[in-house]
Design a protein around this motif. Structure first.
Motif, short mmCIF file in Angstrom:
data_model
loop_
_atom_site.label_atom_id
_atom_site.label_comp_id
_atom_site.label_asym_id
_atom_site.label_seq_id
_atom_site.Cartn_x
_atom_site.Cartn_y
_atom_site.Cartn_z
N ARG A 22 -11.55 5.10 7.25
CA ARG A 22 -12.17 5.91 6.19
C ARG A 22 -13.66 5.60 6.02
N ASP A 47 -10.57 -3.57 12.01
CA ASP A 47 -9.77 -2.70 12.88
C ASP A 47 -10.38 -1.31 12.92
N THR A 283 -8.78 0.51 2.22
CA THR A 283 -9.61 0.80 1.05
C THR A 283 -11.06 0.42 1.33
N1 LIG Z 1 -2.49 2.53 14.56
C1 LIG Z 1 -2.45 3.65 13.91
O1 LIG Z 1 -1.85 4.66 14.36
C2 LIG Z 1 -3.14 3.76 12.57
C3 LIG Z 1 -3.00 4.93 11.80
C4 LIG Z 1 -3.65 4.98 10.57
C5 LIG Z 1 -4.41 3.91 10.12
N2 LIG Z 1 -4.55 2.80 10.90
C6 LIG Z 1 -5.40 1.65 10.46
O2 LIG Z 1 -4.94 1.24 9.19
C7 LIG Z 1 -6.05 1.18 8.29
C8 LIG Z 1 -5.57 1.42 6.90
O3 LIG Z 1 -5.08 2.76 6.77
P1 LIG Z 1 -5.17 3.50 5.37
O4 LIG Z 1 -6.57 3.65 4.97
O5 LIG Z 1 -4.33 4.71 5.44
O6 LIG Z 1 -4.47 2.38 4.46
P2 LIG Z 1 -4.30 2.03 2.95
O7 LIG Z 1 -5.05 0.80 2.67
O8 LIG Z 1 -2.83 2.02 2.70
O9 LIG Z 1 -4.90 3.26 2.13
C9 LIG Z 1 -6.24 3.31 1.74
C10 LIG Z 1 -6.40 4.47 0.80
O10 LIG Z 1 -5.65 4.18 -0.40
C11 LIG Z 1 -6.53 4.17 -1.50
N3 LIG Z 1 -6.19 3.09 -2.41
C12 LIG Z 1 -5.82 1.83 -2.12
N4 LIG Z 1 -5.61 1.13 -3.24
C13 LIG Z 1 -5.83 1.97 -4.27
C14 LIG Z 1 -5.76 1.83 -5.68
N5 LIG Z 1 -5.42 0.69 -6.28
N6 LIG Z 1 -6.06 2.91 -6.44
C15 LIG Z 1 -6.42 4.08 -5.87
N7 LIG Z 1 -6.51 4.27 -4.53
C16 LIG Z 1 -6.20 3.22 -3.75
C17 LIG Z 1 -7.91 3.95 -0.93
O11 LIG Z 1 -8.90 4.46 -1.78
P3 LIG Z 1 -10.15 3.51 -2.19
O12 LIG Z 1 -11.03 3.42 -1.00
O13 LIG Z 1 -10.76 4.24 -3.33
O14 LIG Z 1 -9.58 2.20 -2.60
C18 LIG Z 1 -7.83 4.70 0.39
O15 LIG Z 1 -8.04 6.07 0.19
C19 LIG Z 1 -7.03 2.22 8.84
O16 LIG Z 1 -8.35 2.00 8.41
C20 LIG Z 1 -6.87 2.00 10.31
O17 LIG Z 1 -7.66 0.89 10.69
C21 LIG Z 1 -3.93 2.71 12.11
#
Ligand SMILES: NC(=O)c1ccc[n+]([C@@H]2O[C@H](COP(=O)([O-])OP(=O)(O)OC[C@H]3O[C@@H](n4cnc5c(N)ncnc54)[C@H](OP(=O)(O)O)[C@@H]3O)[C@@H](O)[C@H]2O)c1
Length: 317
Positions: A22, A47, A283
């Protein structure tokens, strides 16, 4: 920050990583604040993937790292390749719409692209992003050998591989595969549900992840849990989401008990798995990063872990 072992080596990596999927939506200053906050809280693992923001996340990361207080050598930087994006065939915010490609030339070119965008000389690890059904195993082996010999990649791994795909790849490549990055969190528990429901009538005994976590644990492969705070595939976070009242009540009870926020409890739930596990959070908000990091120091009781599993709507036979 708790650490986890890198494969069977004597090296350690932080039990949490900052994913930059993101980061493409952030300014370099905002991204630098995310990197600095993560580092101050003991997270030195990054990552990425070449497709994040169609390369833009890696460009913003480069600009952000130059603004941040952190040096490249202080970080363990990982990226992933193997998904070929076709922008013209993408659907809305989903950038995929192309194909998967594990061939020698594709991998070598893709890694050069990553190094160029991030303006770094080497990756600490490289993952193959999603299994290519047509994968050229010998080509992957050659690509890994070249990347290692040229000093462009130190360690290798895979992402979204099942047990047999992992074994097939490991049989061919020369390097030990250190990681399997898989979606895993309170609202994405298929790999656990399968194990709880072996041979139970009318339950979620889906075969797709059979034995995967047990295999990773036995083989000392690090499970990298992606999207730890999401439900569905990128549908949104379950944290403070009124769609999940029971789970949020339970998270809040425990957050009060341990004097942290809900992210920390959801993170502690993932890191409770006794195998080698690393949580990759996405995040970009410094307060959420700092709270999530606290989860590494929380040891939930066995009952709390099961209570959270059931509050998330999962059932035990
Ligand atoms: N291998 C694969 O196929 C694969 C696929 C997808 C992702 N990934 C990896 O996994 C990482 C994490 O994925 P993800 O970003 O989907 O994971 P995540 O950490 O589960 O989700 C992040 C999202 O949730 C929001 N969020 C988290 N805590 C919050 C809270 N307390 N209140 C409101 N919103 C909250 C964040 O917003 P805020 O920024 O406002 O906190 C952000 O939009 C990626 O960056 C990537 O490196 C790998």
């Amino acid at each position: 920050m708790k650490e986890t072992k890198l494969g069977k080596t004597t090296l350690n990596i932080s039990a949490m990583g900052l994913g930059i999927m993101r980061m493409c939506d952030k300014t370099p200053e905002e991204a630098a604040a995310a990197i600095d906050t993560a580092y101050e809280n003991g997270i030195n693992f990054i990552d990425s993937a070449d497709i994040y923001g169609q390369g833009k996340s890696e460009e913003v990361f480069d600009q952000a790292l130059k603004l941040s207080k952190v040096n490249r050598e202080d970080l363990f930087i990982q990226s992933k390749v193997g998904i070929v994006v076709s922008p013209e065939r993408s659907h809305g915010s989903r950038v995929f719409g192309g194909r998967y490609e594990f061939t020698k030339d594709y991998i070598l070119n893709a890694v050069d692209g990553v190094l160029d965008r991030m303006d770094i000389d080497y990756l600490d690890s490289l993952l193959l992003h999603r299994p290519d059904f047509l994968m050229d195993l010998e080509g992957v082996k050659e690509a890994f050998d070249i990347l290692q010999a040229e000093g462009k990649v130190r360690f290798f791994g895979v992402s979204n591989f099942n047990v047999e795909q992992f074994k097939m790849m490991q049989d061919v490549v020369s390097q030990p595969l250190m990681f399997d990055q898989l979606q895993f969190g309170l609202m994405h528990t298929g790999m656990i549900d399968t194990g709880f429901n072996t041979n139970v009538t009318g339950t979620v005994d889906a075969n797709h992840a059979q034995g995967l976590m047990e295999f990773l644990r036995r083989k000392h492969v690090t499970l990298q849990a992606w999207s730890p705070f999401q439900y569905g595939q990128f549908e949104g976070t379950f944290i403070n989401n009124p769609k999940f009242p029971e789970l949020n009540d339970e998270l809040e009870n425990l957050a009060n008990k341990y004097r942290v926020g809900k992210n920390a409890i959801a993170a502690a739930w993932i890191l409770a798995w006794p195998g080698q596990v690393q949580m990759i959070m996405g995040t970009m908000t410094p307060a959420h990063i700092a709270d999530s990091a606290k989860g590494a120091d929380i040891k939930l009781t066995r009952q709390e872990w099961y209570d959270l599993y059931m509050a998330a709507g999962h059932k035990l036979p």
